[in-house]
Write an enzyme that holds these catalytic residues in place. Structure first.
Site, PDB file in Angstrom:
ATOM      1  N   ASP A  30      -3.359   7.136  -2.716  1.00 34.52           N
ATOM      2  CA  ASP A  30      -4.548   6.328  -2.442  1.00 34.52           C
ATOM      3  C   ASP A  30      -5.200   6.701  -1.124  1.00 34.52           C
ATOM      4  OD1 ASP A  30      -2.459   5.352  -0.898  1.00 34.52           O
ATOM      5  OD2 ASP A  30      -2.277   3.469  -1.983  1.00 34.52           O
ATOM      6  N   ASN A  35       3.691  -8.134  -2.812  1.00 34.32           N
ATOM      7  CA  ASN A  35       3.191  -8.757  -4.046  1.00 34.32           C
ATOM      8  C   ASN A  35       3.404  -7.868  -5.275  1.00 34.32           C
ATOM      9  OD1 ASN A  35       1.287  -6.756  -3.715  1.00 34.32           O
ATOM     10  ND2 ASN A  35      -0.476  -8.121  -3.538  1.00 34.32           N
ATOM     11  N   GLU A  41      -3.242  -3.740  -7.354  1.00 33.78           N
ATOM     12  CA  GLU A  41      -2.928  -5.129  -7.031  1.00 33.78           C
ATOM     13  C   GLU A  41      -2.548  -5.906  -8.299  1.00 33.78           C
ATOM     14  OE1 GLU A  41      -2.613  -5.938  -4.059  1.00 33.78           O
ATOM     15  OE2 GLU A  41      -4.234  -5.274  -2.755  1.00 33.78           O
ATOM     16  N   HIS A  72       2.562  -4.650  -5.497  1.00 32.79           N
ATOM     17  CA  HIS A  72       1.601  -3.565  -5.731  1.00 32.79           C
ATOM     18  C   HIS A  72       2.250  -2.204  -5.530  1.00 32.79           C
ATOM     19  CE1 HIS A  72       0.107  -3.826  -1.319  1.00 32.79           C
ATOM     20  NE2 HIS A  72       0.454  -2.562  -1.461  1.00 32.79           N
TER      21      HIS A  72
HETATM   22  C1  GLP Z   1       0.261  -0.112   1.158  1.00 27.75           C
HETATM   23  C2  GLP Z   1       0.089   1.224   0.392  1.00 27.75           C
HETATM   24  C3  GLP Z   1       1.218   1.418  -0.587  1.00 27.75           C
HETATM   25  C4  GLP Z   1       2.511   1.058   0.118  1.00 27.75           C
HETATM   26  C5  GLP Z   1       2.576  -0.426   0.323  1.00 27.75           C
HETATM   27  C6  GLP Z   1       3.735  -0.888   1.191  1.00 27.75           C
HETATM   28  O1  GLP Z   1      -0.827  -0.922   1.109  1.00 27.75           O
HETATM   29  N1  GLP Z   1      -1.149   1.404  -0.263  1.00 27.75           N
HETATM   30  O2  GLP Z   1       1.213   2.754  -1.069  1.00 27.75           O
HETATM   31  O3  GLP Z   1       3.621   1.453  -0.656  1.00 27.75           O
HETATM   32  O4  GLP Z   1       1.344  -0.936   0.767  1.00 27.75           O
HETATM   33  O5  GLP Z   1       3.522  -0.563   2.528  1.00 27.75           O
HETATM   34  P1  GLP Z   1       4.677  -0.579   3.601  1.00 27.75           P
HETATM   35  O6  GLP Z   1       5.562   0.583   3.278  1.00 27.75           O
HETATM   36  O7  GLP Z   1       3.981  -0.399   4.924  1.00 27.75           O
HETATM   37  O8  GLP Z   1       5.375  -1.864   3.483  1.00 27.75           O
END
Ligand code: GLP
Length: 247
Positions: free
Chosen positions: A67, A136, A143, A138
């Site tokens: 992304d 959540n 989402e 995702h």
């Molecule tokens: C973000 C990214 C995801 C990631 C997730 C968890 O928003 N778009 O690809 O896996 O949220 O992030 P973190 O590893 O900082 O907890």
């Protein structure tokens, strides 16, 4: 889904880097799907260290990130292109043209989504997809409520996700409201998936992934339907699930 239980973030990062490194070493050509966020940071550091220690080239590797934020140029310190350059790409010998992310500054965002999806397919699909998970559920920026059949698409970020990612920005107001993300179907097409889960803040998500039903309301739940998923999870992430099951 196979679960590899590790003690903490350091052990998770080492296990993930070791797994990715062996895929890079064994393949004559490899398409790696990559994730951003706090979770894989140390994995990338260790992967680059392993490569440099043993003179392992990445010249046969192509990477495809999950992304990118809409509106952030590649040189913006909060863009995922910048993150990848900092954490991995500049530390290994991968040619820049073999590192792919959606272009969050494209004028025609929908065309950009289609271009990215076609690019991955044209290149033969992803061999190994690294994933993190949002609290959540995702994955990428898919989402809750995202249909399981989506390819790369434009998303409106939830308040919860913007709040969670605000720690990287000077203020929550500066967190973009939109992103381009590979879809759930794009992710599920990967031949192998490696999901990293670390910390207490992910304990609910891990428990729901393992015990909950498969539903679009919890995007990661679809991973239960993939036949080659390895989850590397630390003790804090596993804690809620472990309290209900004898592991
Ligand atoms: C973000 C990214 C995801 C990631 C997730 C968890 O928003 N778009 O690809 O896996 O949220 O992030 P973190 O590893 O900082 O907890």
């Amino acid at each position: 889904m196979r679960v590899i239980q590790v003690k903490d973030y350091e052990e998770m990062s080492e296990a993930a880097a070791t797994l990715l490194f062996s895929r890079v070493k064994e393949a004559s050509s490899l398409s790696l799907g990559l994730a951003t966020g706090g979770t894989p940071e140390e994995t990338y550091t260790r992967l680059a260290e392993k490569a440099n220690k043993s003179n392992q080239s990445f010249s046969h590797v192509n990477t495809y990130n999950l992304d990118e934020y809409v509106g952030l140029a590649p040189e913006h310190p909060n863009s995922y292109r910048y993150y990848m350059d900092q954490h991995l790409f500049t530390k290994i010998d991968i040619p820049k043209e073999q590192t792919h992310l959606p272009n969050g500054t494209a004028v025609e965002l929908r065309n950009e989504c289609n271009r990215y999806e076609r690019l991955i397919k044209r290149d033969g699909g992803i061999d190994v997809q690294l994933l993190g998970i949002g609290a959540n559920g995702h994955i990428g920026f898919n989402e809750p409520g995202t249909p399981f059949n989506t390819g790369t698409h434009l998303v409106e970020l939830t308040d919860e996700t913007r709040e969670a990612n605000a720690r990287y920005f000077s203020a929550k107001a500066n967190v973009p409201t939109k992103a381009i993300t590979m879809g759930i179907a794009s992710i599920m097409e990967a031949k192998e998936i490696v999901l990293l889960v670390s910390g207490q803040s992910k304990a609910h998500a891990f428990a729901q992934l393992m015990d909950g039903e498969i539903t679009e309301e919890f995007p990661a739940s679809i991973l239960n339907n993939h036949d080659n998923v390895t989850i590397i999870a630390d003790e804090a992430a596993i804690s809620l699930h472990a309290s209900k099951h004898v592991l």
